[in-house]
Design an enzyme around this catalytic site. Structure first.
Site, mmCIF file in Angstrom:
data_model
loop_
_atom_site.group_PDB
_atom_site.id
_atom_site.type_symbol
_atom_site.label_atom_id
_atom_site.label_comp_id
_atom_site.label_asym_id
_atom_site.label_seq_id
_atom_site.Cartn_x
_atom_site.Cartn_y
_atom_site.Cartn_z
ATOM 1 N N ARG A 122 0.889 -1.200 -0.524
ATOM 2 C CA ARG A 122 0.124 -0.153 -0.423
ATOM 3 C C ARG A 122 0.808 1.517 -0.176
ATOM 4 N NH1 ARG A 122 -3.103 -2.768 3.333
ATOM 5 N NH2 ARG A 122 -4.699 -4.048 2.671
ATOM 6 N N LYS A 144 3.241 11.556 -11.452
ATOM 7 C CA LYS A 144 2.323 10.842 -12.263
ATOM 8 C C LYS A 144 3.289 9.928 -12.500
ATOM 9 C CE LYS A 144 -0.254 13.939 -14.866
ATOM 10 N NZ LYS A 144 -0.124 13.611 -16.386
ATOM 11 N N GLU A 186 10.804 19.427 -24.857
ATOM 12 C CA GLU A 186 10.273 19.291 -23.216
ATOM 13 C C GLU A 186 10.572 20.840 -23.177
ATOM 14 O OE1 GLU A 186 7.476 18.048 -22.792
ATOM 15 O OE2 GLU A 186 7.765 15.472 -23.491
ATOM 16 N N LYS A 228 7.586 22.876 -14.012
ATOM 17 C CA LYS A 228 6.827 22.042 -14.203
ATOM 18 C C LYS A 228 6.024 21.969 -12.184
ATOM 19 C CE LYS A 228 5.815 17.348 -14.673
ATOM 20 N NZ LYS A 228 5.656 16.199 -14.846
ATOM 21 N N GLU A 238 -4.160 17.588 -11.715
ATOM 22 C CA GLU A 238 -4.742 17.924 -13.169
ATOM 23 C C GLU A 238 -6.316 18.202 -13.706
ATOM 24 O OE1 GLU A 238 -2.924 15.874 -16.392
ATOM 25 O OE2 GLU A 238 -3.694 16.433 -17.874
ATOM 26 N N ARG A 242 -3.609 22.480 -15.018
ATOM 27 C CA ARG A 242 -1.850 20.729 -15.628
ATOM 28 C C ARG A 242 -1.538 20.899 -16.644
ATOM 29 N NH1 ARG A 242 0.711 16.559 -12.008
ATOM 30 N NH2 ARG A 242 1.901 15.359 -13.296
ATOM 31 N N ASN A 246 0.374 20.130 -21.506
ATOM 32 C CA ASN A 246 -0.054 19.050 -22.873
ATOM 33 C C ASN A 246 1.016 19.994 -23.599
ATOM 34 O OD1 ASN A 246 -0.177 16.982 -21.141
ATOM 35 N ND2 ASN A 246 -1.908 17.256 -21.153
ATOM 36 N N HIS A 249 1.753 18.721 -27.064
ATOM 37 C CA HIS A 249 0.328 17.649 -27.144
ATOM 38 C C HIS A 249 -0.093 16.887 -28.035
ATOM 39 C CE1 HIS A 249 3.960 17.657 -24.463
ATOM 40 N NE2 HIS A 249 4.233 16.347 -23.692
ATOM 41 N N HIS A 253 0.717 13.363 -29.950
ATOM 42 C CA HIS A 253 0.132 11.994 -29.449
ATOM 43 C C HIS A 253 -0.787 12.073 -30.453
ATOM 44 C CE1 HIS A 253 -0.049 13.155 -25.214
ATOM 45 N NE2 HIS A 253 1.083 12.571 -25.211
ATOM 46 N N HIS A 266 8.974 10.361 -28.347
ATOM 47 C CA HIS A 266 7.776 10.981 -27.880
ATOM 48 C C HIS A 266 8.261 13.229 -28.132
ATOM 49 C CE1 HIS A 266 4.655 13.023 -25.098
ATOM 50 N NE2 HIS A 266 5.642 13.543 -24.374
HETATM 51 N N1 LIG Z 1 5.040 10.374 -15.465
HETATM 52 C C1 LIG Z 1 4.863 11.819 -16.539
HETATM 53 O O1 LIG Z 1 4.592 12.946 -15.784
HETATM 54 C C2 LIG Z 1 6.067 11.554 -17.562
HETATM 55 C C3 LIG Z 1 6.046 12.716 -18.268
HETATM 56 C C4 LIG Z 1 6.683 12.286 -19.635
HETATM 57 C C5 LIG Z 1 7.016 11.633 -19.857
HETATM 58 N N2 LIG Z 1 6.616 10.044 -19.353
HETATM 59 C C6 LIG Z 1 6.776 8.824 -19.738
HETATM 60 O O2 LIG Z 1 8.593 8.245 -19.579
HETATM 61 C C7 LIG Z 1 8.569 7.989 -20.648
HETATM 62 C C8 LIG Z 1 9.779 8.358 -21.234
HETATM 63 O O3 LIG Z 1 10.743 8.570 -20.721
HETATM 64 P P1 LIG Z 1 12.185 8.642 -21.670
HETATM 65 O O4 LIG Z 1 12.068 9.121 -22.459
HETATM 66 O O5 LIG Z 1 13.466 9.100 -20.273
HETATM 67 O O6 LIG Z 1 12.543 7.237 -22.016
HETATM 68 P P2 LIG Z 1 13.552 5.901 -21.579
HETATM 69 O O7 LIG Z 1 13.263 5.546 -19.866
HETATM 70 O O8 LIG Z 1 12.865 4.698 -22.202
HETATM 71 O O9 LIG Z 1 14.550 6.384 -21.570
HETATM 72 C C9 LIG Z 1 15.432 6.541 -22.516
HETATM 73 C C10 LIG Z 1 16.659 6.165 -22.846
HETATM 74 O O10 LIG Z 1 17.469 6.476 -22.107
HETATM 75 C C11 LIG Z 1 18.397 5.325 -21.796
HETATM 76 N N3 LIG Z 1 18.736 6.364 -20.919
HETATM 77 C C12 LIG Z 1 18.458 6.900 -19.783
HETATM 78 N N4 LIG Z 1 19.864 7.748 -18.626
HETATM 79 C C13 LIG Z 1 20.697 6.946 -20.051
HETATM 80 C C14 LIG Z 1 21.942 7.693 -19.327
HETATM 81 N N5 LIG Z 1 22.371 8.187 -18.562
HETATM 82 N N6 LIG Z 1 22.773 6.971 -19.922
HETATM 83 C C15 LIG Z 1 22.733 6.136 -21.428
HETATM 84 N N7 LIG Z 1 21.505 6.071 -21.702
HETATM 85 C C16 LIG Z 1 20.382 6.340 -20.765
HETATM 86 C C17 LIG Z 1 17.302 4.266 -21.336
HETATM 87 O O11 LIG Z 1 17.661 3.387 -20.994
HETATM 88 C C18 LIG Z 1 16.437 4.248 -22.920
HETATM 89 O O12 LIG Z 1 16.766 3.715 -23.667
HETATM 90 C C19 LIG Z 1 7.363 7.328 -21.379
HETATM 91 O O13 LIG Z 1 6.672 5.644 -20.982
HETATM 92 C C20 LIG Z 1 6.163 8.847 -21.352
HETATM 93 O O14 LIG Z 1 5.211 8.246 -20.967
HETATM 94 C C21 LIG Z 1 6.149 10.424 -17.849
HETATM 95 ZN ZN LIG Z 2 5.936 15.187 -23.415
#
Ligand SMILES: NC(=O)c1ccc[n+]([C@@H]2O[C@H](COP(=O)([O-])OP(=O)(O)OC[C@H]3O[C@@H](n4cnc5c(N)ncnc54)[C@H](O)[C@@H]3O)[C@@H](O)[C@H]2O)c1
Ligand SMILES: [Zn+2]
Length: 370
Positions: A122, A144, A186, A228, A238, A242, A246, A249, A253, A266
């Site tokens: 939990r 999130k 971003e 942010k 949101e 918030r 987007n 986006h 999307h 993305h």
């Molecule tokens: N929670 C939220 O508010 C929120 C907001 C935006 C995106 N997201 C989510 O985040 C995800 C995308 O995140 P991302 O772009 O970080 O993708 P990711 O986590 O897939 O990382 C991108 C790539 O970079 C690599 N990587 C990360 N750090 C590294 C480093 N220091 N050195 C070498 N390689 C490294 C990872 O292993 C991966 O291959 C999506 O699932 C998306 O839905 C969430």
């Molecule tokens: Zn985004």
């Protein structure tokens, strides 16, 4: 060290940004999470070998019993199967209520790790150690957390704030070029949203940004987090404001979905989406043509796409994007609501005439006049 406080009543926490902060994690844990005796580090097979041991050593040196678990790398693994394996590993390690889960990696590890932390027993303390630029400026802040469902991305999730965020700028040194660009998209979004210092950095220091100048990158990361955190503070769940995060986006999307999440990262889709909303607003006479040009030029100079590249263009792509838009979560009374820039530093939420939307999406897809 830069310290940003996310004020959310009893869910408040600090976001610490610095170079080489991972080796200090143990002493920071003692300071910020004095009750934690156990740490479960969740990482992936790419980031784990680079930074896993450093984090584990630091936590253990502080007297915290530490375990590490590597999930496979990639968005495809942000699913129930991997989540279950993480629960198994947490149980195997006998992590107790006072334990903590440390998500070391990009947004995928952060989102899945956060959901595991929110639900295991939990809820146990959750620490984000974002290592991608996108995770540092976006996904590690705001609480999130989610996993994907076969029917859609991030459909199963929660709002669960971390107890601490440690953004290590030195970790960015190993980030692949394309992942830098994804994060920069971003950052441009924040620039358009907030104007001011972050926008000035983008306008005046593009060569330094492209050269990854440590001072400029630090400023961009810190500014982005502040923007942010400020929005999240006013609207944690949101219910309204918030939504401005987007910006760019909605079209983004639609484009990601229409291309099966396989073509664009993305941030690349968001870059095209940012150009789309800037053009929408400009054509409506609500945003200056010059600012629209400026956004496009900054994105392009950062190496981001500002339209669908020819190699990806195909019949009916625009139509498919428009189809996704009309099924989007943000549709109200049959109309898609957009976050539109009205000046650099100011946005409004509203609907746009369907015909204009179609025109712009066709232009972005290289289908204008067809
Ligand atoms: N929670 C939220 O508010 C929120 C907001 C935006 C995106 N997201 C989510 O985040 C995800 C995308 O995140 P991302 O772009 O970080 O993708 P990711 O986590 O897939 O990382 C991108 C790539 O970079 C690599 N990587 C990360 N750090 C590294 C480093 N220091 N050195 C070498 N390689 C490294 C990872 O292993 C991966 O291959 C999506 O699932 C998306 O839905 C969430
Ligand atoms: Zn985004």
């Amino acid at each position: 060290m830069d310290i940003i406080r996310q004020n959310l009543g009893e869910n408040s926490y600090q976001i610490l940004v610095d170079e080489d902060i991972i080796p200090k994690a143990g002493s920071l844990a003692r300071e910020y999470l004095p009750n934690t005796r156990q740490a479960f580090v969740l990482t992936n097979t790419t980031v784990g070998p680079l930074y896993g041991q450093k984090l584990v050593d630091s936590l253990e040196k502080a007297g915290i019993q530490t375990f590490i678990y590597q999930m496979p790398d990639g968005e495809d693994h942000k699913n129930f199967a991997v989540l279950n394996e993480v629960y198994d590993a947490l149980l195997e390690a006998k992590i107790e209520r006072q334990g903590s889960l440390w998500a070391l990696g990009g947004g995928v590890v952060g989102d899945l790790g956060g959901f595991a932390a929110a639900t295991y027993l939990r809820g146990i303390a959750f620490v984000q150690v974002p290592t991608s630029l996108l995770a540092q400026v976006d996904s590690s802040v705001g609480g999130k957390v989610a996993v994907n469902h076969p029917k859609g991305k991030n459909l199963i999730g929660a709002f669960y704030q971390p107890s601490l965020v440690l953004a290590d700028l030195a970790a960015l040194n190993t980030l692949p070029e394309r992942e830098w660009q994804v994060g920069l998209a971003e950052i441009v979004k924040y620039g358009v949203l907030a104007g001011g210092e972050i926008w000035q950095l983008l306008v005046n220091h593009l060569p330094l940004i492209k050269a990854k100048d440590p001072d400029v990158i630090r400023k961009l990361v810190v500014q982005s987090i502040k923007i942010k955190a400020d929005v999240v503070e006013k609207d944690e769940r949101e219910s309204g404001l918030r939504m401005i995060l987007n910006l760019g986006h909605t079209i983004g999307h639609g484009l990601e979905a229409a291309t099966g999440y396989k073509v664009f990262r993305h941030g690349e889709a968001v870059a095209i989406g940012l150009v789309g909303v800037a053009r929408l607003a400009a054509r409506l006479g609500r945003f200056s043509q010059e600012s629209c040009q400026q956004i496009t030029s900054i994105l392009a100079r950062l190496g981001l796409p500002v339209a669908v590249p020819q190699s990806v263009q195909r019949n009916n792509l625009a139509q498919e994007i428009l189809g996704h838009l009309s099924r989007d979560k943000k549709v109200q009374k049959g109309e898609v609501r957009f976050v539109l820039p009205v000046e650099i530093g100011k946005v409004e939420v509203g609907t746009v005439p369907q015909k204009l939307l179609e025109e712009i999406v066709r232009e972005l897809c290289g289908e204008a006049g067809k």
